[in-house]
Scaffold this motif. Structure first.
Motif, PDB file in Angstrom:
ATOM      1  N   TYR A 168      -2.191   8.554 -11.954  1.00  0.00           N
ATOM      2  CA  TYR A 168      -3.174   9.608 -11.704  1.00  0.00           C
ATOM      3  C   TYR A 168      -4.546   9.377 -12.345  1.00  0.00           C
ATOM      4  CZ  TYR A 168       0.539  12.191  -9.427  1.00  0.00           C
ATOM      5  OH  TYR A 168       1.529  12.568  -8.560  1.00  0.00           O
ATOM      6  N   PHE A 183      -7.386   8.445 -10.171  1.00  0.00           N
ATOM      7  CA  PHE A 183      -8.061   9.483  -9.398  1.00  0.00           C
ATOM      8  C   PHE A 183      -8.878  10.419 -10.293  1.00  0.00           C
ATOM      9  CE2 PHE A 183      -4.577   8.081  -6.758  1.00  0.00           C
ATOM     10  CZ  PHE A 183      -5.133   8.028  -5.489  1.00  0.00           C
ATOM     11  N   SER A 200      -1.209   7.883  -2.535  1.00  0.00           N
ATOM     12  CA  SER A 200      -2.654   7.625  -2.657  1.00  0.00           C
ATOM     13  C   SER A 200      -3.393   8.121  -1.428  1.00  0.00           C
ATOM     14  CB  SER A 200      -2.913   6.128  -2.843  1.00  0.00           C
ATOM     15  OG  SER A 200      -2.421   5.674  -4.086  1.00  0.00           O
ATOM     16  N   MET A 224      -3.578  11.869  -1.653  1.00  0.00           N
ATOM     17  CA  MET A 224      -4.522  12.280  -2.689  1.00  0.00           C
ATOM     18  C   MET A 224      -5.956  12.182  -2.193  1.00  0.00           C
ATOM     19  SD  MET A 224      -2.879  13.222  -5.499  1.00  0.00           S
ATOM     20  CE  MET A 224      -3.974  12.962  -6.888  1.00  0.00           C
ATOM     21  N   GLU A 225      -6.256  11.155  -1.429  1.00  0.00           N
ATOM     22  CA  GLU A 225      -7.602  11.005  -0.862  1.00  0.00           C
ATOM     23  C   GLU A 225      -7.925  12.161   0.076  1.00  0.00           C
ATOM     24  OE1 GLU A 225      -7.371   7.232   1.001  1.00  0.00           O
ATOM     25  OE2 GLU A 225      -7.408   6.081  -0.879  1.00  0.00           O
ATOM     26  N   GLU A 284      -8.579  15.311  -2.031  1.00  0.00           N
ATOM     27  CA  GLU A 284      -9.893  15.234  -2.656  1.00  0.00           C
ATOM     28  C   GLU A 284     -10.984  15.606  -1.656  1.00  0.00           C
ATOM     29  OE1 GLU A 284     -10.961  14.224  -5.758  1.00  0.00           O
ATOM     30  OE2 GLU A 284      -8.957  13.968  -6.597  1.00  0.00           O
TER      31      GLU A 284
END
Length: 298
Positions: free
Chosen positions: A125, A128, A96, A99-100, A103
């Protein structure tokens, strides 16, 4: 809970971290990127985002800058891959966190993001903004009359053992100079194709002299699976199939054929694999019933 960690990216030239990344990839997926790096094909198009603890890679999501062309329109995507966490470090929210970071870096740069996920993470997923979609696979029954034509030597598919730099360079040039043979085509990423060719698919490259075509393919009985075609001119699929054997009855495509009228198209169902998309750049992909070329998977 692990308190001391950092997110590191763009470190492929760091020998210590690259070694650690390869060790984790080998343990989780049975793959190693070191030869890809040494052969000069690992570029900044493939960028691991990794959690580092005590100078070791313990969790990772790699980003892949991808460009595809369909209906003369070019679209830039981000493909996520090599998603992994060492067993000891799971359940710390590391993916996570990565992923941040991804992004933040790419949200306004690409028109969409995607990945191929296994069944165990399908609920993760969507948090997100990713959603499930379907790929479609094309196939074609080969003309029986064409099978009756005896092949001349220059019409036969010659297997090229891709185990040396000389042949790699010839294939690279063919990729660069090729006409368009795909309806949904990956562009400007020969490095990813060469990841496959220099490792797992050294025995799957053929050259057909009469067509000036390199063909990446697998033969399964009377069925030919085409991963891709790189050629000087648009090729006839029946001719390509019969270059392998007069007994080939069916061709299955790992890409969208350029002219697919009369082809059979079916939903592609892969065991333990689901395509997830995010963003607004996938309208043509879904509308035209596409598949991401097999040699574009990272």
């Amino acid at each position: 809970m692990i308190d001391k960690f950092e997110v590191v990216k763009g470190y492929r030239h760091n020998g210590t971290l690259r070694k650690s990344f390869n060790e984790l990839a080998k343990k989780i997926f049975g793959i190693n990127f070191e030869d890809w790096y040494k052969n000069g094909y690992w570029t900044d198009k493939y960028n691991p985002y990794s959690i580092i603890v005590e100078n070791k890679v313990v969790s990772n999501v790699s980003v892949n800058i991808m460009e595809f062309v369909a209906n003369e329109k070019s679209t830039k995507y981000l493909q996520l891959g090599t998603v992994m966490t060492a067993e000891k470090y799971r359940n710390n929210g590391f993916i996570s966190r990565i992923m941040e970071e991804i992004e933040k870096d790419y949200n306004n740069i690409v028109e969409g993001m995607y990945l191929f996920a296994n069944d165990s993470v399908l609920e993760f997923y969507p948090k997100f903004g990713y959603r499930k979609t379907t790929e479609y696979q094309y196939s074609k029954v080969i003309c029986s009359k064409c099978n009756e034509v005896k092949l001349k030597k220059d019409n036969q598919a010659q297997n090229i053992q891709m185990n040396n730099m000389k042949d790699w360079l010839l294939l690279e040039k063919a990729i660069e100079d090729s006409v368009k043979n795909c309806g949904f085509e990956m562009k400007n990423n020969k490095e990813l194709i060469m990841f496959y060719i220099t490792q797992f698919m050294q025995n799957n490259v053929y050259y057909i002299e009469s067509e000036g075509a390199y063909v990446i393919a697998e033969i399964n009985g009377d069925e030919l699976f085409l991963h891709n075609i790189f050629s000087e001119k648009v090729v006839n699929i029946d001719t390509i199939a019969n270059s392998f054997s007069e007994y080939i009855k069916k061709v299955v495509f790992g890409f969208v054929p350029l002219n697919n009228q009369g082809y059979k198209v079916e939903k592609l169902c892969k065991e333990n694999t689901t395509l997830l998309l995010k963003g607004k750049g996938f309208d043509l992909f879904e509308q035209d019933k596409c598949i991401f070329p097999t040699l574009s998977h990272a």
